[in-house]
Design an enzyme around this catalytic site. Structure first.
Site, PDB file in Angstrom:
ATOM      1  N   ALA A 131       0.823  -1.214   0.000  1.00  0.00           N
ATOM      2  CA  ALA A 131       0.000   0.000   0.000  1.00  0.00           C
ATOM      3  C   ALA A 131       0.855   1.262   0.000  1.00  0.00           C
ATOM      4  CB  ALA A 131      -0.922   0.009   1.213  1.00  0.00           C
ATOM      5  N   LYS A 132       2.118   1.145   0.398  1.00  0.00           N
ATOM      6  CA  LYS A 132       3.065   2.264   0.395  1.00  0.00           C
ATOM      7  C   LYS A 132       2.465   3.506   1.037  1.00  0.00           C
ATOM      8  CE  LYS A 132       5.701   0.429  -3.535  1.00  0.00           C
ATOM      9  NZ  LYS A 132       4.885  -0.745  -3.893  1.00  0.00           N
ATOM     10  N   ARG A 133       1.890   3.320   2.217  1.00  0.00           N
ATOM     11  CA  ARG A 133       1.304   4.426   2.938  1.00  0.00           C
ATOM     12  C   ARG A 133       2.396   5.292   3.546  1.00  0.00           C
ATOM     13  NH1 ARG A 133      -2.810   3.260  -0.093  1.00  0.00           N
ATOM     14  NH2 ARG A 133      -4.591   2.270   0.898  1.00  0.00           N
TER      15      ARG A 133
END
Lengths: 274, 274
Positions: free
Chosen positions: A98-100
């Site tokens: 998700a590469k939040r």
């Protein structure tokens, strides 16, 4: 099992029981699905479920990429997919890609999304906003956080390659992730397979920290160079991700068997160099 | 109107028609909602809708933060909220605060999520993965991309303050965003209000580029210093965001009027220093 063991424990167990460093990436693009699955209301779930069931004994992890679900209002199918993996293949950890990355109060919400809603074992996070943007995820002590370090795309060099006082930015991220940021032992790193010399450098800086390595297969990374550069002292330490090359290996009704064949060949190619 | 004007055009129009540089951040936390809204199936939508309707004439933009919706399976309420804004307050652009960032093929999916599914006018994006992670969003030529530059949280300094050849990393991001990365004129930047000297530096590097400035209100940023440091040559150029101080100004049935009073005071405080 899941409540008492950590992500890193589970990953270690999967490396051993599967004899595999292969992470199967789940980037479902309906335009590439076999004709017989097209148009069904749960086509994304059905496609991914078939891939998962055909490859679970060959994989050390599954990595669904959330954008492919979110672009199609398919969050419910992502939830169902992860629930299916946890029920039928409980020994394979799930990484939510998700590469939040956000300030602490918002990161708490993203952690709830990843760890409570989707029940992922680990989530990928962007380090640009620094330590307090990572900290909230660590409150889930049995989960993992996989920080972007050196990414596999061409523009990865734009910032990550900048010199910051005698080292490059991705090296600084690796040192922080292996050092003070990792006070709970929950961190891992993303290092792209397109740059074996940089995988070797990150391995040198991080001891036996697990590295998630995207970029083999469709993105062109070399398996031998990746494994030799990135293996840990125990000959593991890597989650080598392949998505498109496995998912779209076949276009017919036997697509899952075609995917299995590629997954098996990839696992074995990786093992040749451990 | 929306199909022919760009995000930057619409923002410019809103600055003028509203006489406002205030961006109202929508970070809905049900634990903080007034008692009469608690527990309803669409409480998040109803809460945000009331805030939006009470403040639309005072705001140059609305900024929903997607994590607050995603943590509670409320994507449908986010869609409904943005549809409501577009229908009832079409002159106020919507910024989807999502801080996405991924390789090109995945960024294409995130762009579909932001611009087709949610129909946002602009989206926030993390620059760590470089130019090709930003490019896919620019295919929607009437939308905007707001890159993280200098964030308002304590850990923002961990990487953004590193010296990269005589300038700090956030300055490099500002120069890239104002230069070669902005070949379509769709970019803007996030610069936290907690650091006025750095806002001034980013303004110096970017001409009249719009700056989204979070961090006043609950995060403690100073309005006067922010405006003086960040205003453009035309006395605008800023989207000064306030979320919690407006959203949770009141706890009773009149919460929307309490929010309006704070929004009005904030808009006027900002205007005092333009």
């Amino acid at each position: 099992m899941h409540t008492t063991s950590t992500f890193i424990d589970r990953l270690n167990a999967a490396w051993t029981t599967r004899n595999s460093l292969l992470c199967v990436g789940l980037d479902p693009d309906p335009a590439k699905f076999p004709a017989h699955l097209s148009g069904g209301p749960d086509a994304i779930f059905e496609f991914c479920k078939a891939i998962v069931d055909a490859t679970a004994d060959l994989a050390c992890a599954f990595k669904p990429q959330i954008a492919y679900f979110a672009a199609r209002r398919a969050e419910d199918q992502l939830e169902a997919l992860i629930a299916h993996i946890r029920e039928r293949h409980p020994e394979v950890p799930v990484i939510l890609d998700a590469k939040r990355g956000d300030i602490g109060s918002t990161a708490e919400q993203y952690a709830v999304e990843a760890f409570e809603r989707y029940r992922a074992d680990a989530v990928t996070v962007n380090p640009y906003m620094g330590r307090d943007s990572i900290e909230p995820y660590l409150a889930w002590s049995d989960r993992g956080v996989i920080l972007l370090c050196r990414t596999s795309n061409p523009g990865g060099s734009d910032l990550q390659f900048l010199d910051v006082g005698g080292e490059r930015l991705f090296e600084r991220v690796a040192r922080l992730a292996a050092g003070e940021w990792n006070h709970t032992g929950q961190l891992a790193l993303v290092v792209g397979a397109t740059f074996p010399a940089e995988i070797a450098r990150v391995r040198e800086l991080t001891g036996d920290m697990p590295l998630l390595v995207p970029g083999i297969g469709a993105q062109g990374g070399d398996v031998e160079a990746t494994v030799k550069a990135g293996r840990s002292s125990a000959g593991s330490g890597l989650m080598i991700n392949s998505s498109r090359a496995i998912l779209y290996a076949g276009k017919g009704e036997d697509f899952a068997q075609a995917a299995r064949a590629v997954a098996l060949a990839t696992r074995d190619a990786i093992n040749r160099y451990r």
